[in-house]
Design a protein around this motif. Structure first.
Motif, PDB file in Angstrom:
ATOM      1  N   CYS A  22       1.282   7.185  -9.032  1.00 47.51           N
ATOM      2  CA  CYS A  22       0.552   6.493  -9.863  1.00 47.51           C
ATOM      3  C   CYS A  22       0.838   6.685 -10.945  1.00 47.51           C
ATOM      4  CB  CYS A  22      -0.297   6.124  -9.177  1.00 47.51           C
ATOM      5  SG  CYS A  22      -1.331   4.817 -10.257  1.00 47.51           S
ATOM      6  N   TRP A  36      -7.414   6.575  -5.322  1.00 41.55           N
ATOM      7  CA  TRP A  36      -6.385   6.263  -4.195  1.00 41.55           C
ATOM      8  C   TRP A  36      -6.829   5.689  -2.928  1.00 41.55           C
ATOM      9  CZ3 TRP A  36      -1.260   5.568  -4.567  1.00 41.55           C
ATOM     10  CH2 TRP A  36      -0.614   6.329  -5.684  1.00 41.55           C
ATOM     11  N   CYS A  96      -3.696   2.293  -5.957  1.00 45.40           N
ATOM     12  CA  CYS A  96      -4.364   3.634  -6.865  1.00 45.40           C
ATOM     13  C   CYS A  96      -4.901   2.262  -7.980  1.00 45.40           C
ATOM     14  CB  CYS A  96      -3.320   4.215  -7.623  1.00 45.40           C
ATOM     15  SG  CYS A  96      -1.522   3.420  -8.747  1.00 45.40           S
TER      16      CYS A  96
END
Length: 122
Positions: A22, A36, A96
Motif C-alpha cells: 500500500c 488492510w 488499504c
C-alpha cells in the motif's frame, strides 16, 4: 491529493503466499495508521490487519493471526501485508486505508485506496 494505492494481488494456490503493498502519498504518513480490509463477494467488509506509523503497534483479525504479517517502511510511505499459508476463504478484494488509529473498525479511516484482488485456488 491523498492517494493510497494497493497492489500485489493475484492468483495463488492454497498454501501459497502473496505480499500486498500500500503506497501512500498526500498526507503525513507517520501520523497515520494504515489498515488492510477485505471484502469477498456477498460479504461485508472485514478488517484484516493494521499498523500504527507512530508507535508501530499492530493488530490482526483472529482469522489471519499467525499467517499474515504487516509491516511499514516510513521512508517509502508504504505498508506491506505478507500473507502466508493462504486459504480459499482468504480470497477477496483487499483494500488499504489511512486513519487516525489502528483499528479493525472501518469508521476510523479517513482515506481509502482502490482494491487489489486476491484469488486462492483450492
Amino acid at each position: 491529493d491523498v492517494q493510497l494505492q494497493a497492489f500485489g494481488g493475484g492468483l495463488v494456490q492454497a498454501g501459497g503466499s502473496l505480499r500486498l503493498s500500500c503506497a501512500a502519498s498526500g498526507f503525513v504518513f507517520k501520523d497515520y495508521a494504515i489498515g488492510w480490509f477485505r471484502q469477498a463477494p456477498g460479504k461485508g467488509r472485514e478488517g484484516v490487519s493494521c499498523i500504527s506509523n507512530s508507535d508501530f503497534s499492530t493488530n490482526y483479525a483472529d482469522s489471519v493471526k499467525g499467517r499474515f504479517s504487516i509491516s511499514t517502511d516510513r521512508a517509502k510511505n508504504t505498508v506491506y501485508l505478507q500473507m502466508n499459508s493462504l486459504k480459499p476463504e482468504d480470497a477477496a478484494v483487499y483494500y488499504c486505508a489511512a486513519g487516525w488509529i489502528c483499528s479493525g473498525s472501518d469508521y476510523v479511516y479517513d482515506y481509502w485506496g482502490q482494491g487489489t484482488q486476491v484469488t486462492v485456488s483450492s
